[in-house]
Structures are given as structure tokens and as C-alpha cells.
Write a protein that holds these residues in place. Structure first.
Motif, short mmCIF file in Angstrom:
data_model
loop_
_atom_site.label_atom_id
_atom_site.label_comp_id
_atom_site.label_asym_id
_atom_site.label_seq_id
_atom_site.Cartn_x
_atom_site.Cartn_y
_atom_site.Cartn_z
N TYR A 58 0.86 -1.18 0.00
CA TYR A 58 0.00 0.00 0.00
C TYR A 58 0.89 1.23 0.00
CZ TYR A 58 0.43 -0.45 5.15
OH TYR A 58 0.90 -0.58 6.44
N TYR A 59 0.31 2.34 -0.50
CA TYR A 59 1.09 3.53 -0.80
C TYR A 59 0.40 4.80 -0.31
CZ TYR A 59 3.51 0.44 -4.10
OH TYR A 59 4.23 -0.59 -4.67
N ALA A 60 1.21 5.82 -0.09
CA ALA A 60 0.67 7.15 0.10
C ALA A 60 0.12 7.63 -1.23
CB ALA A 60 1.76 8.10 0.61
N ASP A 61 -0.92 8.43 -1.18
CA ASP A 61 -1.57 8.88 -2.42
C ASP A 61 -0.59 9.63 -3.33
OD1 ASP A 61 -4.84 9.63 -0.95
OD2 ASP A 61 -3.97 7.77 -1.71
N PHE A 62 0.33 10.37 -2.74
CA PHE A 62 1.19 11.22 -3.57
C PHE A 62 2.26 10.44 -4.33
CE2 PHE A 62 4.67 10.92 -0.63
CZ PHE A 62 4.13 10.98 0.65
N VAL A 63 2.39 9.13 -4.09
CA VAL A 63 3.37 8.35 -4.86
C VAL A 63 2.72 7.25 -5.70
CG1 VAL A 63 5.18 8.81 -3.19
CG2 VAL A 63 3.88 6.67 -3.03
N ASP A 89 9.83 15.53 -4.05
CA ASP A 89 10.21 14.23 -3.48
C ASP A 89 11.56 14.30 -2.75
OD1 ASP A 89 8.96 12.71 -6.47
OD2 ASP A 89 7.98 12.74 -4.50
N THR A 90 12.21 15.44 -2.81
CA THR A 90 13.48 15.62 -2.11
C THR A 90 13.30 15.45 -0.61
OG1 THR A 90 14.38 17.07 -3.81
CG2 THR A 90 15.32 17.25 -1.59
N ALA A 91 14.07 14.54 -0.03
CA ALA A 91 13.95 14.23 1.39
C ALA A 91 14.99 13.18 1.76
CB ALA A 91 12.56 13.68 1.72
N VAL A 92 15.13 12.94 3.05
CA VAL A 92 15.85 11.76 3.52
C VAL A 92 14.82 10.62 3.60
CG1 VAL A 92 17.18 10.71 5.38
CG2 VAL A 92 17.49 13.13 4.82
N TYR A 93 15.16 9.52 2.98
CA TYR A 93 14.27 8.36 2.94
C TYR A 93 14.75 7.32 3.94
CZ TYR A 93 11.73 10.13 -1.05
OH TYR A 93 10.92 10.89 -1.87
N GLN A 121 19.76 10.12 1.48
CA GLN A 121 19.30 11.39 0.92
C GLN A 121 18.91 11.22 -0.54
OE1 GLN A 121 19.04 14.66 2.39
NE2 GLN A 121 17.98 15.07 0.45
N VAL A 122 17.74 11.73 -0.88
CA VAL A 122 17.29 11.82 -2.27
C VAL A 122 17.07 13.28 -2.59
CG1 VAL A 122 15.44 11.28 -3.88
CG2 VAL A 122 16.27 9.52 -2.30
N THR A 123 17.74 13.77 -3.63
CA THR A 123 17.59 15.16 -4.04
C THR A 123 17.19 15.19 -5.51
OG1 THR A 123 19.30 15.86 -2.48
CG2 THR A 123 18.71 17.40 -4.24
N VAL A 124 16.08 15.86 -5.79
CA VAL A 124 15.57 15.95 -7.15
C VAL A 124 15.67 17.40 -7.58
CG1 VAL A 124 13.65 15.46 -8.69
CG2 VAL A 124 13.99 14.06 -6.64
N SER A 125 16.43 17.65 -8.62
CA SER A 125 16.61 19.01 -9.10
C SER A 125 15.59 19.32 -10.19
CB SER A 125 18.02 19.19 -9.64
OG SER A 125 18.24 18.34 -10.76
N SER A 126 15.23 20.59 -10.28
CA SER A 126 14.22 21.00 -11.27
C SER A 126 14.87 21.40 -12.58
CB SER A 126 13.39 22.15 -10.71
OG SER A 126 14.23 23.22 -10.36
#
Length: 126
Positions: A58-63, A89-93, A121-126
């Protein structure tokens, strides 16, 4: 408690993909429910996805539709495949384990888990 070690984080451009891994130390990993959470700076830790000992997910709606959680019990590892990544989505997972064996409940709250990894750490650049 279970020892958990995450890997696979990094820097990726928006629209890209990453696969996170979480290696567990125990011999009865297959009996645990496992979860992924994330925490962005200044925000609460939030639920991302979970996979039960039975393999259901099961998942959070935003993913939903972008992330997939899976597990390999032979390798004592749980994965989080992240596609179509967004800057938000940038965050520490964090990987988490609920070591209540064969537990049939669901938990999307951090206090439903009693073992945690150190985070990646996951970092997503724009």
C-alpha cells in the motif's frame, strides 16, 4: 530489533528514477512488515509505502503510480523503485521494520515500526 541499512539515494533531475535498497540483518525478515518513510527539512516524517510479510503493498496517495515497493526475502532486502521524480520528493528516505511476526495490520505511522535505518538522501533538481 532489526538492523537496517539503506542505499541508493543521490541527486537526480526531475522526471528521473532512483531505486533505494534496504538490507536487513535478521533471519526472519520474511515475517516482518516493512515500510519506507521520508522526511524533508522542517517537515514531519511521512509515510511513503509499505509491504506486508505476505507481499501485499500500500502507498501514500502522492506516490501512487510513480513508486513501487518490493521485497526479496532470499536477500533480506526491501526496495523502493522511484520513477517520475519531482523536486518535492526531495527528502531523507528511511526504511523501517515492524518486527511483530506475521502481523496482519497496516501502519502508515512511524510509531507502527520499531526498527529504523539511518536514512539515505534523495535530491531531485528541477
Amino acid at each position: 530489533q532489526e538492523q537496517l541499512v539503506e542505499s541508493g539515494g543521490g541527486l537526480v533531475q526531475a522526471g528521473g528514477s532512483l531505486r533505494l535498497s534496504c538490507a536487513a540483518s535478521g533471519r526472519i525478515f520474511s515475517t516482518f512488515n516493512m515500510g519506507w518513510f521520508r522526511q524533508a527539512p522542517g517537515k514531519e516524517r511521512e509515510f511513503v509505502a509499505a509491504i506486508r510479510w505476505s507481499g501485499s503493498t500500500y502507498y501514500a496517495d502522492f506516490v501512487k503510480g510513480r513508486f513501487t515497493i518490493s521485497r526479496d526475502n532470499a536477500e533480506n532486502t526491501v526496495y523502493l523503485q522511484m520513477n517520475s521524480l519531482k523536486p518535492e520528493d526531495t527528502a531523507v528516505y528511511y526504511c523501517a521494520a515492524d518486527t511483530r511476526r506475521y502481523y496482519n495490520g497496516d501502519s502508515d505511522q512511524p510509531d507502527g515500526y520499531n526498527s529504523w535505518g539511518q536514512g539515505t538522501q534523495v535530491t531531485v533538481s528541477s
